[in-house]
Write an enzyme that holds these catalytic residues in place. Structure first.
Site, PDB file in Angstrom:
ATOM      1  N   GLN A   1       1.970  -6.135  -3.139  1.00  0.00           N
ATOM      2  CA  GLN A   1       2.441  -6.260  -1.746  1.00  0.00           C
ATOM      3  C   GLN A   1       3.731  -5.444  -1.563  1.00  0.00           C
ATOM      4  O   GLN A   1       3.945  -4.486  -2.285  1.00  0.00           O
ATOM      5  CB  GLN A   1       2.652  -7.721  -1.349  1.00  0.00           C
ATOM      6  CG  GLN A   1       1.365  -8.521  -1.153  1.00  0.00           C
ATOM      7  CD  GLN A   1       0.712  -8.978  -2.446  1.00  0.00           C
ATOM      8  OE1 GLN A   1       1.335  -9.627  -3.259  1.00  0.00           O
ATOM      9  NE2 GLN A   1      -0.556  -8.646  -2.645  1.00  0.00           N
TER      10      GLN A   1
ATOM     11  N   THR B   1      -9.736  -4.869   1.741  1.00  0.00           N
ATOM     12  CA  THR B   1     -10.630  -5.370   2.796  1.00  0.00           C
ATOM     13  C   THR B   1     -11.280  -4.249   3.608  1.00  0.00           C
ATOM     14  O   THR B   1     -12.154  -4.514   4.436  1.00  0.00           O
ATOM     15  CB  THR B   1      -9.848  -6.274   3.774  1.00  0.00           C
ATOM     16  OG1 THR B   1      -8.757  -5.502   4.311  1.00  0.00           O
ATOM     17  CG2 THR B   1      -9.296  -7.500   3.077  1.00  0.00           C
TER      18      THR B   1
ATOM     19  N   ARG C   1      -9.992  -2.760   6.015  1.00  0.00           N
ATOM     20  CA  ARG C   1      -9.500  -2.753   7.404  1.00  0.00           C
ATOM     21  C   ARG C   1      -8.676  -1.501   7.680  1.00  0.00           C
ATOM     22  O   ARG C   1      -7.936  -1.052   6.801  1.00  0.00           O
ATOM     23  CB  ARG C   1      -8.603  -3.981   7.649  1.00  0.00           C
ATOM     24  CG  ARG C   1      -9.360  -5.291   7.696  1.00  0.00           C
ATOM     25  CD  ARG C   1      -8.407  -6.458   7.869  1.00  0.00           C
ATOM     26  NE  ARG C   1      -7.544  -6.647   6.706  1.00  0.00           N
ATOM     27  CZ  ARG C   1      -6.563  -7.539   6.645  1.00  0.00           C
ATOM     28  NH1 ARG C   1      -6.299  -8.308   7.685  1.00  0.00           N
ATOM     29  NH2 ARG C   1      -5.835  -7.676   5.552  1.00  0.00           N
TER      30      ARG C   1
ATOM     31  N   GLY D   1       1.540   3.025  -2.539  1.00  0.00           N
ATOM     32  CA  GLY D   1       1.109   3.950  -3.597  1.00  0.00           C
ATOM     33  C   GLY D   1       1.611   3.484  -4.958  1.00  0.00           C
ATOM     34  O   GLY D   1       1.718   4.265  -5.900  1.00  0.00           O
ATOM     35  N   LYS D   2       1.864   2.165  -5.062  1.00  0.00           N
ATOM     36  CA  LYS D   2       2.375   1.599  -6.317  1.00  0.00           C
ATOM     37  C   LYS D   2       1.420   1.862  -7.479  1.00  0.00           C
ATOM     38  O   LYS D   2       1.852   2.182  -8.587  1.00  0.00           O
ATOM     39  CB  LYS D   2       2.593   0.082  -6.158  1.00  0.00           C
ATOM     40  CG  LYS D   2       3.586  -0.279  -5.059  1.00  0.00           C
ATOM     41  CD  LYS D   2       3.694  -1.779  -4.878  1.00  0.00           C
ATOM     42  CE  LYS D   2       2.451  -2.457  -4.337  1.00  0.00           C
ATOM     43  NZ  LYS D   2       2.084  -2.071  -2.958  1.00  0.00           N
TER      44      LYS D   2
ATOM     45  N   ALA E   1      -4.098  -7.868  -3.507  1.00  0.00           N
ATOM     46  CA  ALA E   1      -3.633  -6.510  -3.797  1.00  0.00           C
ATOM     47  C   ALA E   1      -4.810  -5.572  -4.009  1.00  0.00           C
ATOM     48  O   ALA E   1      -5.877  -5.988  -4.454  1.00  0.00           O
ATOM     49  CB  ALA E   1      -2.768  -6.534  -5.060  1.00  0.00           C
ATOM     50  N   GLY E   2      -4.592  -4.315  -3.702  1.00  0.00           N
ATOM     51  CA  GLY E   2      -5.565  -3.264  -4.000  1.00  0.00           C
ATOM     52  C   GLY E   2      -4.770  -2.050  -4.411  1.00  0.00           C
ATOM     53  O   GLY E   2      -4.109  -1.442  -3.576  1.00  0.00           O
ATOM     54  N   HIS E   3      -4.758  -1.741  -5.705  1.00  0.00           N
ATOM     55  CA  HIS E   3      -3.942  -0.635  -6.223  1.00  0.00           C
ATOM     56  C   HIS E   3      -4.856   0.494  -6.683  1.00  0.00           C
ATOM     57  O   HIS E   3      -5.681   0.307  -7.577  1.00  0.00           O
ATOM     58  CB  HIS E   3      -3.058  -1.122  -7.373  1.00  0.00           C
ATOM     59  CG  HIS E   3      -2.050  -2.155  -6.951  1.00  0.00           C
ATOM     60  ND1 HIS E   3      -1.186  -2.769  -7.809  1.00  0.00           N
ATOM     61  CD2 HIS E   3      -1.761  -2.664  -5.716  1.00  0.00           C
ATOM     62  CE1 HIS E   3      -0.410  -3.618  -7.145  1.00  0.00           C
ATOM     63  NE2 HIS E   3      -0.750  -3.580  -5.873  1.00  0.00           N
TER      64      HIS E   3
ATOM     65  N   ASP F   1       0.806  -1.227   0.000  1.00  0.00           N
ATOM     66  CA  ASP F   1       0.000   0.000   0.000  1.00  0.00           C
ATOM     67  C   ASP F   1       0.837   1.274   0.000  1.00  0.00           C
ATOM     68  O   ASP F   1       0.418   2.311   0.518  1.00  0.00           O
ATOM     69  CB  ASP F   1      -0.963   0.029   1.200  1.00  0.00           C
ATOM     70  CG  ASP F   1      -1.871  -1.171   1.227  1.00  0.00           C
ATOM     71  OD1 ASP F   1      -2.199  -1.678   0.141  1.00  0.00           O
ATOM     72  OD2 ASP F   1      -2.255  -1.601   2.333  1.00  0.00           O
TER      73      ASP F   1
HETATM   74  P1  GDP Z   1      -0.748   0.295  -3.486  1.00  0.00           P
HETATM   75  O1  GDP Z   1      -1.336  -0.955  -2.982  1.00  0.00           O
HETATM   76  O2  GDP Z   1       0.720   0.385  -3.252  1.00  0.00           O
HETATM   77  O3  GDP Z   1      -1.100   0.603  -4.917  1.00  0.00           O
HETATM   78  O4  GDP Z   1      -1.391   1.461  -2.611  1.00  0.00           O
HETATM   79  P2  GDP Z   1      -2.958   1.612  -2.221  1.00  0.00           P
HETATM   80  O5  GDP Z   1      -3.702   2.073  -3.423  1.00  0.00           O
HETATM   81  O6  GDP Z   1      -3.440   0.406  -1.527  1.00  0.00           O
HETATM   82  O7  GDP Z   1      -2.875   2.736  -1.112  1.00  0.00           O
HETATM   83  C1  GDP Z   1      -2.369   3.993  -1.371  1.00  0.00           C
HETATM   84  C2  GDP Z   1      -3.439   5.030  -1.032  1.00  0.00           C
HETATM   85  O8  GDP Z   1      -2.847   6.314  -0.953  1.00  0.00           O
HETATM   86  C3  GDP Z   1      -4.505   5.157  -2.106  1.00  0.00           C
HETATM   87  O9  GDP Z   1      -5.712   5.499  -1.476  1.00  0.00           O
HETATM   88  C4  GDP Z   1      -4.013   6.293  -2.971  1.00  0.00           C
HETATM   89  O10 GDP Z   1      -5.065   6.963  -3.649  1.00  0.00           O
HETATM   90  C5  GDP Z   1      -3.393   7.183  -1.947  1.00  0.00           C
HETATM   91  N1  GDP Z   1      -2.243   7.988  -2.391  1.00  0.00           N
HETATM   92  C6  GDP Z   1      -1.258   7.662  -3.263  1.00  0.00           C
HETATM   93  N2  GDP Z   1      -0.329   8.639  -3.317  1.00  0.00           N
HETATM   94  C7  GDP Z   1      -0.734   9.599  -2.458  1.00  0.00           C
HETATM   95  C8  GDP Z   1      -0.185  10.846  -2.023  1.00  0.00           C
HETATM   96  O11 GDP Z   1       0.883  11.268  -2.427  1.00  0.00           O
HETATM   97  N3  GDP Z   1      -0.893  11.537  -1.081  1.00  0.00           N
HETATM   98  C9  GDP Z   1      -2.066  11.092  -0.576  1.00  0.00           C
HETATM   99  N4  GDP Z   1      -2.675  11.826   0.336  1.00  0.00           N
HETATM  100  N5  GDP Z   1      -2.617   9.931  -0.963  1.00  0.00           N
HETATM  101  C10 GDP Z   1      -1.955   9.193  -1.866  1.00  0.00           C
HETATM  102  P1  IMO Z   2      -0.889  -4.216  -2.178  1.00  0.00           P
HETATM  103  O1  IMO Z   2      -0.454  -4.790  -3.498  1.00  0.00           O
HETATM  104  C1  IMO Z   2      -0.963  -4.583   2.166  1.00  0.00           C
HETATM  105  C2  IMO Z   2      -1.123  -8.634   3.806  1.00  0.00           C
HETATM  106  C3  IMO Z   2      -2.372  -9.044   4.536  1.00  0.00           C
HETATM  107  C4  IMO Z   2      -1.774  -9.980   5.573  1.00  0.00           C
HETATM  108  C5  IMO Z   2      -0.681 -10.685   4.788  1.00  0.00           C
HETATM  109  C6  IMO Z   2      -1.068 -12.040   4.234  1.00  0.00           C
HETATM  110  O2  IMO Z   2      -2.177  -3.498  -2.243  1.00  0.00           O
HETATM  111  O3  IMO Z   2       0.209  -3.441  -1.564  1.00  0.00           O
HETATM  112  P2  IMO Z   2      -2.617 -12.798   2.213  1.00  0.00           P
HETATM  113  O4  IMO Z   2      -4.066 -12.556   1.946  1.00  0.00           O
HETATM  114  O5  IMO Z   2      -1.717 -12.274   1.139  1.00  0.00           O
HETATM  115  O6  IMO Z   2      -2.309 -14.215   2.558  1.00  0.00           O
HETATM  116  O7  IMO Z   2      -2.302 -11.961   3.554  1.00  0.00           O
HETATM  117  O8  IMO Z   2      -0.341  -9.809   3.734  1.00  0.00           O
HETATM  118  N1  IMO Z   2      -1.318  -8.136   2.426  1.00  0.00           N
HETATM  119  C7  IMO Z   2      -1.233  -6.850   2.080  1.00  0.00           C
HETATM  120  N2  IMO Z   2      -1.042  -5.750   2.827  1.00  0.00           N
HETATM  121  N3  IMO Z   2      -1.068  -4.477   0.818  1.00  0.00           N
HETATM  122  C8  IMO Z   2      -1.228  -5.571   0.050  1.00  0.00           C
HETATM  123  O9  IMO Z   2      -1.203  -5.531  -1.298  1.00  0.00           O
HETATM  124  C9  IMO Z   2      -1.361  -6.825   0.682  1.00  0.00           C
HETATM  125  N4  IMO Z   2      -1.551  -8.090   0.245  1.00  0.00           N
HETATM  126  C10 IMO Z   2      -1.511  -8.879   1.320  1.00  0.00           C
HETATM  127  O10 IMO Z   2      -3.017  -7.947   5.136  1.00  0.00           O
HETATM  128  O11 IMO Z   2      -1.167  -9.243   6.590  1.00  0.00           O
HETATM  129 MG    MG Z   3      -2.894  -1.625  -1.776  1.00  0.00          MG
END
Ligand code: GDP
Ligand code: IMO
Ligand code: MG
Length: 423
Positions: free
Chosen positions: A223, A300, A302, A14-15, A38-40, A12
């Site tokens: 991840q 999720t 969470r 910010g990929k 994953a959730g991007h 998470d």
């Molecule tokens: P990923 O799993 O690495 O792609 O990251 P996620 O999307 O799960 O979580 C990153 C969160 O931060 C998302 O809600 C993005 O919209 C947000 N985000 C990304 N870059 C920035 C930033 O520079 N500032 C802020 N405030 N939010 C950001």
């Molecule tokens: P992105 O790509 C953050 C965490 C879960 C748990 C552990 C194992 O969005 O960065 P799993 O379901 O993979 O067996 O869970 O890994 N986890 C993540 N945490 N970002 C993710 O993906 C994750 N994918 C799995 O919360 O702790």
């Molecule tokens: Mg994510």
């Protein structure tokens, strides 16, 4: 130039946002490990998109997206993601999406086992409940079902029969739970195969041909390094290699073809799920940063655990991933703080650790050693040039560069596509 983007913390970072930005100039973007755990997130103007299996480049018209063999695919979730995008006016065609025939399939029994195993564990991992661990386990124990099997009724039936014979016994005897009907599962998965057939191909051949034809590839990590099955905070990790090494086995592209590695980090640290987290906030900063950074899981929902930037952890990531450039995301979340701490070491039983400790007991009980720096107490969200950042924000970035021994190329100051500083 072929670029890999990896997470350098616990996911998470910010990929998704960075991939969206970089993929504009690339021909192909490929996911190589993980699944719909994953959730991007990508934010374009006011619209937010969250991708779980589809590469985050899918919003760019004309760009090709690939799901490599290292990804575990829940076909039901993938089809739902494709449908959701279609409802928003983005059509995913077979010229835009290619899925490896070698991807392992997440079956309903994987999802259920994930939950049942978690429920039985004393030390819970806090998985996403998507069946990721059990699916990768079947891959390794050699009883997995692969994407290509969904296109061959005889193979699918034989493999499913074998699996259900074993799994149904486990469900009944170990978990005192219901088993699965062969016919129902077979019919359902055959249908998924029919729906996905047009996307299925040999993606390793496709990617290598593209590289030979001087096309550029972006490898999208899921991840983060400390969720890596080998190098993460085991057992509180995911079940794949999320470090850059996963690129090669996860899509059949040789290491010599990866030209640059970019690691994504947050300007602070977060973690979802259980496991050690030395710099986790114990104060009311926890709520402040969670609210300001909207730190709730994209998969999720969470609440994410939040803490200070840990340079010991990220320095280890820089080494493991051979990082060429860093992207520091979410700098704006720190805008209102008067003082900011950076962890530069750990202390345990009187000993100072400057490196990531391998011993779980040390990691779980490590007391962070902090360096405190002044905050900048002014907004950065509208800034697009490094030199225009408040001086203390510049100093913070430069200090991280010094501690991590790698250049910071990108600084993100908001969730939108345009909120980025390129140095
Ligand atoms: P990923 O799993 O690495 O792609 O990251 P996620 O999307 O799960 O979580 C990153 C969160 O931060 C998302 O809600 C993005 O919209 C947000 N985000 C990304 N870059 C920035 C930033 O520079 N500032 C802020 N405030 N939010 C950001
Ligand atoms: P992105 O790509 C953050 C965490 C879960 C748990 C552990 C194992 O969005 O960065 P799993 O379901 O993979 O067996 O869970 O890994 N986890 C993540 N945490 N970002 C993710 O993906 C994750 N994918 C799995 O919360 O702790
Ligand atoms: Mg994510």
């Amino acid at each position: 130039m072929n670029i890999a983007v990896v997470g350098a913390q616990w996911g998470d970072e910010g990929k998704g946002k960075l991939i969206d930005i970089l993929s504009k100039d690339k021909d192909v973007t490929v996911r190589y490990q993980g699944g719909n755990n994953a959730g991007h997130t990508v934010v374009v103007e006011q619209k937010e998109y969250v991708f779980h299996l589809l590469p985050s480049a899918i919003l760019h018209k004309g760009k090709v997206c690939v799901i490599g063999n290292g990804v575990v695919v829940d076909p039901k979730a993938l089809l739902a993601e494709i449908d959701e995008l279609a409802a928003k006016g983005i059509k995913v065609t077979s010229s835009r999406l290619k899925i490896s025939g070698l991807c392992h399939i997440i079956m309903p029994y994987h999802r259920i086992l994930d939950g049942l195993r978690e429920a039985k564990r004393k030390n819970k991992i806090g998985t996403t409940g998507r069946g990721i661990g059990p699916c990768y386990a079947d891959k390794v124990t050699r009883c997995g079902i692969r994407m290509i099997d969904l296109l061959n009724p005889r193979v699918l039936k034989a493999k499913l029969e074998d699996n259900l014979t074993e799994k149904n016994e486990i469900f009944r005897k170990v978990f005192n739970s219901q088993g699965y009907s062969l016919k129902k599962t077979y019919d359902e998965y055959l249908k998924y195969g029919q729906a996905l057939e047009k996307y299925i191909t040999d993606t390793a051949i496709f990617l290598n041909k593209e590289i030979d034809n001087k096309k550029s590839i972006l490898f999208e990590g899921a991840q983060g390094t400390f969720l890596d099955i080998d190098f993460g905070t085991y057992p509180f990790v995911t079940s794949s290699n999320s470090i850059v090494g996963g690129v090669c086995s996860g899509c059949g592209v040789a290491p010599t073809k990866v030209d640059k590695i970019i690691a994504c980090v947050k300007a602070y640290t977060t973690r979802v799920g259980e496991g050690p987290f030395p710099t986790e906030f114990s104060t009311n900063l926890k709520d402040e940063i969670r609210t300001k950074g909207n730190e709730f899981g994209a998969t999720t929902g969470r609440p994410r655990r939040c803490g200070w930037f840990d340079s010991v952890l990220v320095r280890y990531s820089v080494i493991l991933n051979g990082v060429d450039e860093l992207a520091i995301m979410k700098l704006d979340v720190l805008d209102e703080l008067e003082k900011i701490s950076i962890c530069t070491g750990y202390r345990y039983k009187g000993k100072l650790y400057k490196q990531f400790p391998l011993d779980f007991e040390v990691m779980a009980n490590a007391q962070p050693v902090y360096e405190e720096v002044n905050g900048w107490s002014s907004p950065t969200t509208g800034i697009r040039e490094f030199k225009k950042l408040p001086i203390n924000a510049q100093k913070y970035i430069l200090r991280l560069e010094e501690l991590l021994k790698v250049k910071v190329k990108y600084i993100s100051v908001g969730s939108r596509r345009d909120q980025i500083i390129v140095r």
